[in-house]
Write an enzyme that holds these catalytic residues in place. Structure first.
Site, PDB file in Angstrom:
ATOM      1  N   THR A 127      91.090  63.391  83.766  1.00  0.00           N
ATOM      2  CA  THR A 127      90.752  61.961  83.699  1.00  0.00           C
ATOM      3  C   THR A 127      91.003  61.364  82.315  1.00  0.00           C
ATOM      4  OG1 THR A 127      88.425  62.474  83.221  1.00  0.00           O
ATOM      5  CG2 THR A 127      89.023  62.105  85.529  1.00  0.00           C
ATOM      6  N   GLY A 131      92.254  62.299  77.880  1.00  0.00           N
ATOM      7  CA  GLY A 131      92.817  63.225  76.913  1.00  0.00           C
ATOM      8  C   GLY A 131      92.422  62.850  75.506  1.00  0.00           C
ATOM      9  N   HIS A 147      96.018  76.853  79.607  1.00  0.00           N
ATOM     10  CA  HIS A 147      94.991  76.459  80.573  1.00  0.00           C
ATOM     11  C   HIS A 147      93.717  76.147  79.805  1.00  0.00           C
ATOM     12  CE1 HIS A 147      92.288  77.443  84.247  1.00  0.00           C
ATOM     13  NE2 HIS A 147      92.629  76.161  84.205  1.00  0.00           N
ATOM     14  N   ASP A 148      93.160  74.959  80.006  1.00  0.00           N
ATOM     15  CA  ASP A 148      92.022  74.536  79.195  1.00  0.00           C
ATOM     16  C   ASP A 148      90.841  75.503  79.283  1.00  0.00           C
ATOM     17  OD1 ASP A 148      91.358  73.793  81.806  1.00  0.00           O
ATOM     18  OD2 ASP A 148      91.316  71.644  81.384  1.00  0.00           O
ATOM     19  N   THR A 164      81.900  69.277  85.316  1.00  0.00           N
ATOM     20  CA  THR A 164      82.047  68.856  86.705  1.00  0.00           C
ATOM     21  C   THR A 164      82.166  70.078  87.604  1.00  0.00           C
ATOM     22  OG1 THR A 164      83.130  66.814  86.014  1.00  0.00           O
ATOM     23  CG2 THR A 164      83.440  67.499  88.295  1.00  0.00           C
ATOM     24  N   ASN A 209      84.703  80.015  90.612  1.00  0.00           N
ATOM     25  CA  ASN A 209      84.461  78.573  90.535  1.00  0.00           C
ATOM     26  C   ASN A 209      83.193  78.227  91.300  1.00  0.00           C
ATOM     27  OD1 ASN A 209      86.936  78.459  89.266  1.00  0.00           O
ATOM     28  ND2 ASN A 209      87.604  76.646  90.367  1.00  0.00           N
ATOM     29  N   GLU A 224      77.042  63.953  89.542  1.00  0.00           N
ATOM     30  CA  GLU A 224      77.871  62.809  89.174  1.00  0.00           C
ATOM     31  C   GLU A 224      78.156  61.913  90.376  1.00  0.00           C
ATOM     32  OE1 GLU A 224      81.196  64.855  87.582  1.00  0.00           O
ATOM     33  OE2 GLU A 224      80.183  65.420  85.723  1.00  0.00           O
TER      34      GLU A 224
END
Length: 494
Positions: A15, A17, A241-242, A264, A301, A309
């Site tokens: 969403t 940066g 990869h973050d 999230t 995950n 949210e």
């Protein structure tokens, strides 16, 4: 700043940066945000795309800013979300904006592939990656089925951070951690698997050379130097990869830890020397993603603050105006464990109403239905902590290392109520922080490429010295043990 050397990190989420500069001084790391910008999902013609040129523009804008401020940049590193990719033509041009992982083309592709191409267990035995419909293998399969013109004419396929690095340097690589999200990589060989590639009509030559985190890709092209006012600065393949960069920033002192990257999504896992691929990991849908220094991030995950949210968006304006501490504080005043859900139940993936989905789940499992925002918030927090306990327990079964500590990193590390609940539920000491873990990991890997640090443990020592971690010790063991029994009973019947 003119006499100091900084590392430049590009940290891109789904969403938004940021560009960030960081330096290491006296055994500590300091960060400063340079620019922040939106990453807009573009809907057109029934598909969703990322604007790759807008992201390139924002990188250039950030680099121009540091040049204007006469900041000395040692190197540049880029991390992004996983799975998505860019098709590059024979003439070196981007053939089309890349599809986004939310594109509906993949909704049926995974089931079709596993039914008609290769069986599920065979794919898992090669990759050890959990099954999600938007994994790169299923995106590519769906594009093949639609005779996608960009894929059809692609000379190279570059994952998002690799594509952005190519735009800066002209060099095409395939960074290991981002490639591992594709469900095309064999973690044993640490290469893309030829059989899986062949199953979707591709060859290994379509991708760049495989590089490990900490590899120098190249230097800024003459064009980028002219646009930014900078010199031939190296671009480093960090953990592209973050989550890989985030886990590299876990400030652990030894191997006796698990991590929870909390936001999230919640990603709970351990660091292992080798991939764990067996009947139990397959049954529980654990994933093996690439880490730094040849490690594997063995994780699961978990649907994290997505639940909260989405509910917050539905609540009346007077509730939305409350700060997070105010709303969450009100949840602490209502009855604990009154209503419990499985956060990872499919009904919570993308419901039209998250509040409605939670309430219906409670009706279906014969529990009191939460009505007020405080009751719903308490239900979410209790349930997340209990789900964390379940996954933490599973992780302990996969390793001989005693997991004494759970490091919570990312934005969720600021959630003091959920952090305490997590300590209570798991029985582990929780250490919360740092919040800016992805940018820190990005910058530390650049520092390693510059030989300022020698290995992951020196990196983590510097991060620990730079981070004010908050400790949460387990409390109320008997109460949480009883609640966990209730959680297991409810989730079994749902």
């Amino acid at each position: 700043m003119e006499n100091e050397n900084y590392f430049f990190a590009v940290d891109l989420g789904a969403t938004s940066g940021r560009t960030i500069i960081g330096k290491i001084d006296n055994g500590k790391i300091d960060l400063e945000e340079v620019t922040r910008f939106p990453n807009n999902l573009i809907e057109q013609g029934g598909h969703y795309y990322w604007d790759i040129h807008a992201l390139y523009f924002e990188m250039i804008r950030g680099l121009k800013e540091v040049a204007t401020r006469h900041i000395n940049i040692t190197s540049i590193g880029i991390d992004t979300w996983g799975v998505d990719f860019v098709c590059i033509g024979e003439d070196g041009a981007i053939l089309r904006n890349p599809r986004a992982y939310r594109d509906p083309i993949t909704f049926e592709a995974m089931d079709d592939y596993l039914k008609n191409v290769l069986p599920k267990r065979e794919v898992y035995d090669v990759t050890g990656i959990q099954f999600m419909n938007f994994n790169s293998i299923f995106q590519l399969y769906a594009m093949q089925r639609e005779n996608n013109s960009a894929l059809k004419h692609a000379e190279k396929i570059l994952f998002i951070p690799d594509a952005l690095s190519w735009m800066l340097t002209g060099e095409m690589v395939c960074e290991y951690t981002i490639a591992s999200t594709s469900q095309l990589l064999d973690p044993r060989t640490k290469e893309l698997d030829e059989k899986l590639l062949s199953s979707i009509g591709l060859q290994r030559s379509k991708f760049g050379r495989m590089v490990q985190p900490g590899t120098v890709i190249g230097t800024l092209t003459e064009e980028v130097q002219r646009l930014t006012g900078l010199g031939a600065i190296p671009v480093v393949a960090v953990a592209g990869h973050d989550t890989g960069s985030a886990v590299a920033a876990v400030p652990a002192k030894d191997e006796q830890f698990a991590y929870l990257s909390s936001g999230t999504w919640s990603l709970m896992g351990i660091e292992t020397k080798d991939a764990i691929i067996n009947d139990l990991s397959y049954e529980r849908n654990f994933t093996n993603e690439g880490g730094i220094e040849g490690t594997t991030r063995f994780l699961k995950n978990i649907c994290g603050m997505w639940l909260y949210e989405r509910c917050r968006l539905e609540w009346p304006e007077e509730v939305r105006r409350l700060s997070h501490p105010e709303l969450q504080g009100s949840a602490m005043q209502v009855e604990a464990f009154r209503s419990i859900i499985n956060p990872d139940d499919a009904v919570f993936a993308a419901p039209s109403s998250m509040i409605g989905a939670i309430q219906q789940y409670c009706r279906n499992t014969h529990q009191p239905v939460p009505e007020t925002p405080a009751e719903i918030c308490r239900c979410i927090f209790d349930s997340l902590a209990l789900r964390y306990r379940q996954v933490f327990t599973w992780l302990q079964e996969f390793t001989d290392v005693r997991l004494n500590t759970l490091h919570i990193i990312g934005g969720g590390s600021l959630n003091k109520y959920l952090n305490q609940f997590t300590a209570n539920a798991t029985g582990a000491t929780v250490l919360a922080g740092p919040q800016e873990c992805t940018a820190i990991g990005n910058i530390m890997l650049q520092a390693k490429a510059s030989a300022l640090v020698k290995d992951i443990w020196q990196m983590r020592n510097i991060i620990a010295n730079s981070t004010a971690m908050v400790k949460y010790e387990p409390q109320d063991k008997a109460i949480w043990d009883k609640a966990y029994e209730k959680f297991l009973g409810i989730t079994a019947q749902a």
